[in-house]
Design an enzyme around this catalytic site. Structure first.
Site, PDB file in Angstrom:
ATOM      1  N   GLU A   1      -4.303   7.569  -4.800  1.00 48.90           N
ATOM      2  CA  GLU A   1      -4.623   6.852  -6.040  1.00 48.90           C
ATOM      3  C   GLU A   1      -5.962   7.342  -6.566  1.00 48.90           C
ATOM      4  O   GLU A   1      -6.893   7.482  -5.780  1.00 48.90           O
ATOM      5  CB  GLU A   1      -4.688   5.346  -5.775  1.00 48.90           C
TER       6      GLU A   1
ATOM      7  N   ARG B   1       0.875  -1.171   0.000  1.00 51.55           N
ATOM      8  CA  ARG B   1       0.000   0.000   0.000  1.00 51.55           C
ATOM      9  C   ARG B   1       0.911   1.218   0.000  1.00 51.55           C
ATOM     10  O   ARG B   1       1.974   1.215   0.652  1.00 51.55           O
ATOM     11  CB  ARG B   1      -0.884   0.032   1.254  1.00 51.55           C
TER      12      ARG B   1
ATOM     13  N   HIS C   1      -2.035   0.267  -9.505  1.00 49.18           N
ATOM     14  CA  HIS C   1      -2.612  -0.646  -8.498  1.00 49.18           C
ATOM     15  C   HIS C   1      -3.364  -1.794  -9.191  1.00 49.18           C
ATOM     16  O   HIS C   1      -4.577  -1.948  -9.040  1.00 49.18           O
ATOM     17  CB  HIS C   1      -3.545   0.104  -7.536  1.00 49.18           C
TER      18      HIS C   1
END
Ligand SMILES: NC(=O)C1=CN([C@@H]2O[C@H](COP(=O)(O)OP(=O)(O)OC[C@H]3O[C@@H](n4cnc5c(N)ncnc54)[C@H](OP(=O)(O)O)[C@@H]3O)[C@@H](O)[C@H]2O)C=CC1
Ligand SMILES: O=CC(=O)O
Length: 323
Positions: free
Chosen positions: A267, A238, A286
């Site tokens: 993000e 993360r 991601h």
């Protein structure tokens, strides 16, 4: 009477059919916009179960529910869950472990290869028509094979990465976890090290820990300074596990060779983010678990967890803190 569930994001048809067999339901079907929190609170008021991916599940949300028994995320990471609040309101939190391990490990290996051999950087270079008469040394990177891989967070996914590294690329393996993993040490000739020692020994440092209070900013300025100038940092965990400002500085100063990142503090990555101006990075959006097959399996598993919880059973993938 069937239980009632709410799904806060679009799902594939076969998953919807499965849910429809077992539950009455409603879905937020807009893939361009997240459901606003106030709307979600209303929708969850009478729900027995919910699928909520990438949404904070906190005290405020849970306090607005009357019958909720389980929340389900289509991800293995569950850092958006307030675990104390789940316990307080007797709501199971579930996630999707195991089904994505190999898929994520494949992507991480791509990031390792790109970071060492500069694949993303050289791809840009060739596409820009800049391939001239430079000596080969202008394109040199670092070998992956027979180098040392350091895994921070040798869990389900970490093990799959190490399998590829040890048996495919004959790498030496060092890892850092809070607890030792004697079986993995034997299988992969892996050595457990304290974090600082791992950082100074590894050629490729892969971050694969969950985001928790303990791991937030685990890799900051001091930790980056311990890494070799030839080392590559790969973050597949993360964004907030790595101090992004410190990382940008390290990459600008070339105190480490490169970074390969699938996750970011914010993000999507803001359009003016300094990482976008750096040549020595490989950036992916991601996407670790996102192949069609694995996404479908995760969706189905998350739906089963939700249906089980909403029906009054203990779901198969309750997070470890509630087992
Ligand atoms: N980029 C992407 O698309 C994806 C990202 N992820 C991320 O990867 C994470 C890991 O997934 P998974 O492998 O399934 O999780 P696991 O729980 O199986 O593994 C995590 C490992 O991290 C270790 N760990 C936890 N806390 C610490 C700490 N404070 N210091 C050192 N080690 C620690 C644990 O060991 P111990 O308890 O002994 O410390 C454990 O072995 C997820 O939580 C998610 O955030 C997952 C899938 C896709
Ligand atoms: O980031 C993805 C996950 O499954 O966690």
């Amino acid at each position: 009477m069937k239980p009632y569930v709410y799904i806060a994001h679009p799902i594939p048809e076969h998953v919807e059919s499965y849910i429809a067999e077992h539950c009455d339901y409603n879905i937020w079907n807009d893939s361009n916009e997240k459901i606003p929190k106030e709307r979600l609170k209303e929708e969850l008021k009478n729900a027995d179960g919910a699928m909520l991916t990438g949404q904070p599940v906190d005290e405020e949300l849970l306090a607005a529910t009357e019958n909720l028994k389980a929340v389900s995320t289509v991800s293995v990471g569950y850092d958006r869950y307030d675990i104390d609040a789940l316990k307080k309101y007797n709501v199971y939190g579930t996630h999707t472990p195991y089904v994505l391990d190999d898929t994520v490990a494949d992507l991480i290996f791509g990031l390792i290869l790109s970071g060492g051999r500069r694949i993303a950087e050289l791809h840009e270079y060739v596409k820009a028509g800049e391939w001239g008469v430079e000596p080969d040394s202008a394109f040199y990177g670092y070998d992956i094979h027979h180098s040392t891989l350091g895994i921070i967070g040798m869990g389900r996914i970490g093990e799959k990465i190490v399998q590829r590294a040890r048996f495919g690329f004959e790498m030496d393996i060092v890892y850092h976890n809070r607890s030792r993993k004697p079986e993995l040490e034997e299988t992969f000739d892996a050595v457990r090290l304290e974090l600082n020692e791992l950082l100074s020994r590894a050629d490729f440092v892969v971050v694969m820990v969950p985001l928790t209070d303990e791991t937030k900013q685990l890799i900051g300025e001091e930790e980056l300074r311990l890494m070799k100038s030839s080392a590559v940092l790969i973050n597949g965990a993360r964004g907030p596990v790595v101090d992004e400002n410190a990382l940008v500085a390290a990459l600008q100063e070339k105190s480490i060779f490169s970074a390969s990142l699938d996750v970011f503090e914010q993000e999507p990555l803001p359009k003016d983010h300094p990482l976008l101006d750096l040549p020595n990075v490989t950036l992916t959006p991601h996407i670790g678990s996102a192949t069609q097959k694995t996404d479908e399996e995760m969706m189905m598993r998350a739906a089963v967890n939700m249906v089980e919880g909403a029906s009054g059973q203990t779901p198969q993938d309750v997070i470890k803190e509630q087992r």
